[in-house]
Design a protein around this motif. Structure first.
Motif, PDB file in Angstrom:
ATOM      1  N   ILE A  94       5.310  14.096   7.899  1.00  0.00           N
ATOM      2  CA  ILE A  94       5.331  12.863   6.922  1.00  0.00           C
ATOM      3  C   ILE A  94       4.344  11.778   7.494  1.00  0.00           C
ATOM      4  N   ARG A  95       4.761  11.606   8.780  1.00  0.00           N
ATOM      5  CA  ARG A  95       3.964  10.429   9.319  1.00  0.00           C
ATOM      6  C   ARG A  95       2.332  10.853   9.352  1.00  0.00           C
ATOM      7  N   ASN A  97       1.021  12.759   7.089  1.00  0.00           N
ATOM      8  CA  ASN A  97       0.372  12.782   5.658  1.00  0.00           C
ATOM      9  C   ASN A  97       0.271  11.358   5.300  1.00  0.00           C
ATOM     10  N   GLU A  98       0.822  10.588   5.737  1.00  0.00           N
ATOM     11  CA  GLU A  98       0.999   8.856   5.239  1.00  0.00           C
ATOM     12  C   GLU A  98      -0.178   8.683   5.834  1.00  0.00           C
ATOM     13  N   GLN A  99      -0.561   9.213   6.853  1.00  0.00           N
ATOM     14  CA  GLN A  99      -2.090   8.535   7.235  1.00  0.00           C
ATOM     15  C   GLN A  99      -3.295   9.271   6.566  1.00  0.00           C
ATOM     16  N   PRO A 102      -3.052   8.108   2.120  1.00  0.00           N
ATOM     17  CA  PRO A 102      -2.672   6.495   1.674  1.00  0.00           C
ATOM     18  C   PRO A 102      -2.208   6.411   0.378  1.00  0.00           C
ATOM     19  N   GLU A 103      -1.234   5.410   0.234  1.00  0.00           N
ATOM     20  CA  GLU A 103      -1.058   5.392  -1.182  1.00  0.00           C
ATOM     21  C   GLU A 103      -1.968   4.937  -2.251  1.00  0.00           C
TER      22      GLU A 103
END
Length: 118
Positions: A94-95, A97-99, A102-103
């Motif tokens: 998850i971390r 994929n957050e990088q 990005p939103e």
């Protein structure tokens, strides 16, 4: 129930039956693939726009839930047999994929996605 709790329950279940000797990574991975196939088989010929309706049937939902449970069980056994902490691996992914996503980037273009193709 947390994934870690499920893993402990499954490890105990398997140990009490002496199944650990059979939980070799390749064998468990093949069993996992088989169970994914059984879940896929249930939806194989259900049109996308009718899946929710198909799942409205208690019998269909129970069968599908049973196959998803089998997938989860074998995934836990695979993680155990390879020494992977599933909760930590998911949190790490998850971390990552957050990088990667990005939103502010919004939706992604999925290769082969017919809904975004002209």
């Amino acid at each position: 129930m947390e994934s870690r709790d499920t893993g402990q329950i499954l490890a105990s279940f398997a140990a009490r039956r002496n199944w650990g000797v059979h939980h070799l990574p390749r064998s468990v991975l093949l069993a996992l693939v088989r169970e994914v196939g059984e879940a896929a088989e249930l939806l194989q010929w259900v049109p996308d726009n009718q899946v929710s309706h198909w799942l409205d049937s208690d019998d269909n939902r129970d069968r599908f839930a049973g196959e998803l449970a089998d997938v989860s069980i074998y995934l836990h056994y695979l993680a155990q047999s390879t020494g992977v902490d599933l909760d930590e691996a998911v949190a790490h992914k998850i971390r990552v994929n957050e990088q990667r996503f990005p939103e502010e980037t919004g939706s992604i273009d999925v290769p082969g996605d017919r809904t975004t193709s002209p």
